[in-house]
Design an enzyme around this catalytic site. Structure first.
Site, PDB file in Angstrom:
ATOM      1  CE1 TYR A  53      -3.081  -2.915   0.364  1.00  0.00           C
ATOM      2  CE2 TYR A  53      -3.455  -2.491   2.601  1.00  0.00           C
ATOM      3  CZ  TYR A  53      -3.740  -3.317   1.546  1.00  0.00           C
ATOM      4  OH  TYR A  53      -4.478  -4.248   1.653  1.00  0.00           O
ATOM      5  N   PRO A 199     -15.970  -5.135   3.699  1.00  0.00           N
ATOM      6  CG  PRO A 199     -16.109  -4.582   6.147  1.00  0.00           C
ATOM      7  CD  PRO A 199     -15.256  -4.681   5.017  1.00  0.00           C
TER       8      PRO A 199
END
Length: 310
Positions: A53, A199
């Protein structure tokens, strides 16, 4: 975490979007650090990042945020992806693992990583060799537990034959349910924690993205199949169903989407990503919500999304 491991909050914090993929030019380190601190205050103590990242800058950011607070956070990072000139490539070579863990420890400003995860299995390297090198990091005291991301049950079994698996990451949401068929039941039987990433359907289930025009420039989702105009329109009823349940309960849509994920098993930890302390508060409030049988049935019956996952 895993069998007899450290306890963590059932909602954690995914840090990818703080410096990578989602609105990368809208980076705000001050806000991100405040979000991490708020997560720790609220018990959302699993802080998840990865060396790729940025690359690397996200680990540095997390390291700064945890300076002086390291004992309050359960620090999870990943290895196995390398940023090439034009795209990511997988690298599971043992020599890469050995070098990468030391680099991650330096960037994170710590001498121990709570959970070191293989970001993706490298098809060019036997998993036993990669996992063996990761097991070395545990024996050396650099890492406390090991995890895998986006794997099959058979791959988990292979890793287990070499060294215990503490956790498995999988994309789980109301619009990505693949892992619920085999992986989630298997991990429950084996006392392996599941970390449910994305999610909230990469933000779609929050209801904030009615069209691709609502996404920031250079945002990864602009090339994600499910966010293409035709698919986005076809997928809108999923977000609308979540909002309908949320409105009826007087809560925010992300809370409904998150509590549905958490209901998939006591061993499931959700790691929604955000760089906003406000959304950290909103997400952790999902722990106080329980869906009724009728609400659960409505959400369970939602159709699969239009468009490939990635």
């Amino acid at each position: 975490m895993g069998q007899g491991g450290q306890r963590v909050g059932v909602v954690g914090l995914g840090c990818m979007g703080m410096s990578y993929a989602y609105d990368p030019h809208g980076r705000d380190d001050t806000a991100s650090i405040a979000a991490i601190h708020r997560a720790l205050d609220l018990g959302a103590d699993l802080i998840d990042t990865a060396d790729v990242y940025g690359p690397h800058t996200d680990e540095e950011l997390v390291g700064r945020a945890l300076a002086g607070l390291r004992d309050r956070g359960f620090l999870a990072t990943k290895v196995g992806f390398v940023q090439g000139a034009t795209r990511l490539r997988k690298d599971g070579r043992p020599e890469h693992i050995r070098a990468a863990v030391d680099a991650s420890l330096r960037r994170l400003g710590t001498d121990t990583i709570n959970l070191y995860q293989l970001h993706r299995v490298d098809p060019e390297v036997p998993l036993e060799e990669t996992w063996g090198a990761m097991a070395e990091t545990v024996r050396a005291g650099k890492v406390r537990g090991l995890g895998l991301s986006d794997v099959t049950v058979e791959q988990v079994r292979t890793a287990q034959s070499v060294h215990p698996v503490t956790a498995v990451q999988a994309e789980i949401s109301l619009w990505t349910r693949d892992a619920l068929t085999e992986l989630v039941p298997y991990t429950a039987r084996e006392s392996i924690t599941v970390l449910a990433y994305s999610p909230l359907g990469r933000g779609f289930l929050t209801g904030r993205f009615a069209s691709s025009a609502d996404l920031p420039a250079d945002d990864y989702r602009l090339v994600n199949p499910r966010f293409q105009p035709k698919n986005l329109a076809a997928n809108r009823p999923l977000a609308e169903a979540v909002r309908k349940v949320a409105d009826s309960r007087g809560v925010a849509p992300p809370q409904v989407a998150l509590v549905w994920v958490l209901a998939q098993g006591e061993h499931v930890v959700a790691i929604p990503g955000t760089k906003s302390a406000h959304y950290v508060e909103e997400n952790t409030a999902a722990c106080e919500l329980a869906l009724t049988a009728q609400e659960t049935a409505l959400l369970d019956a939602l159709p699969p999304p239009s468009g490939a996952r990635q």
